[in-house]
Enzyme design. Sequence first.
Site, PDB file in Angstrom:
ATOM      1  N   ASP A  15      43.626  26.798  30.619  1.00 36.20           N
ATOM      2  CA  ASP A  15      43.759  26.169  29.186  1.00 36.20           C
ATOM      3  C   ASP A  15      42.870  27.185  28.346  1.00 36.20           C
ATOM      4  OD1 ASP A  15      44.675  23.819  27.532  1.00 36.20           O
ATOM      5  OD2 ASP A  15      42.648  24.314  26.851  1.00 36.20           O
ATOM      6  N   GLU A  17      41.402  27.827  24.091  1.00 37.19           N
ATOM      7  CA  GLU A  17      41.168  27.585  22.789  1.00 37.19           C
ATOM      8  C   GLU A  17      41.349  28.475  21.876  1.00 37.19           C
ATOM      9  OE1 GLU A  17      41.205  24.313  21.813  1.00 37.19           O
ATOM     10  OE2 GLU A  17      41.113  23.547  23.879  1.00 37.19           O
ATOM     11  N   ASP A 121      49.285  29.040  26.198  1.00 31.94           N
ATOM     12  CA  ASP A 121      48.133  29.805  26.873  1.00 31.94           C
ATOM     13  C   ASP A 121      48.724  31.027  27.547  1.00 31.94           C
ATOM     14  OD1 ASP A 121      46.059  27.407  26.766  1.00 31.94           O
ATOM     15  OD2 ASP A 121      48.061  26.664  27.545  1.00 31.94           O
ATOM     16  N   HIS A 182      40.292  19.209  23.133  1.00 31.05           N
ATOM     17  CA  HIS A 182      40.362  20.489  22.679  1.00 31.05           C
ATOM     18  C   HIS A 182      38.949  21.292  23.481  1.00 31.05           C
ATOM     19  CE1 HIS A 182      43.058  19.410  19.925  1.00 31.05           C
ATOM     20  NE2 HIS A 182      42.729  18.605  19.449  1.00 31.05           N
ATOM     21  N   ASP A 187      40.350  19.814  29.234  1.00 31.99           N
ATOM     22  CA  ASP A 187      41.746  19.754  29.183  1.00 31.99           C
ATOM     23  C   ASP A 187      42.514  20.051  30.448  1.00 31.99           C
ATOM     24  OD1 ASP A 187      41.682  18.899  26.562  1.00 31.99           O
ATOM     25  OD2 ASP A 187      41.984  20.901  25.823  1.00 31.99           O
TER      26      ASP A 187
END
Length: 205
Positions: A15, A17, A121, A182, A187
């Site tokens: 994952d 951000e 991603d 987040h 996550d």
Amino acid sequence: MSETIKKTSAYVWFDAEFTSLELDQARLLQVAVIVTDHQLNRIHPEEADLNLCIKLADGEPVSDWVEENLSGLVAQCRSDEAVTLEEADQQITALLDQYCGTPCNEMADRPVLAGNSVHNDWFLMRKFLPQFGSRLHYRLLDVSTIKILWQDWVGQAPFDKESVEQLNQYFPGGGISSANAHDALFDIKASIAELNFYRSKLNLK
């Protein structure tokens, strides 16, 4: 005589951000990786989980939403604890090489990238983490697909990622103290728990 079906060598739960939801302009802020077998058990010890903040240059822009909602992460990315993209790529590939036996010449032997809406991603991973990408199968395991089918075909509410009790019930080994959407490492733990939830409800072993 029935044919023996070859199992996937590993699931690489990933994952990230981003600086923006506009993927063509986005850069990575945080990446996290956990590697499991097809039974969703870690292949490596918990202390080998990766959770990396990516170095963000002073003045490099982030979206208004990111600035408002991920200000703590942005500050970490502008601190000395952050790593470069090249360092992140090296750390992730070292994890895969150690626990998945990569690089693999045969595509069928490569681990599969897994996560929720993992195509996003995958897009940025391919752009910024090329060594990592070169070690993966072309297939993706997207928990979001199963979530949609669970709602549409089974007609039940999806897994509740905000329920710490439910997260610990279905995440192998438990140990989740709070819901923290987040955050990349949280996550992927939530995604593993969610897949395990659907797997158990559908009696898939």
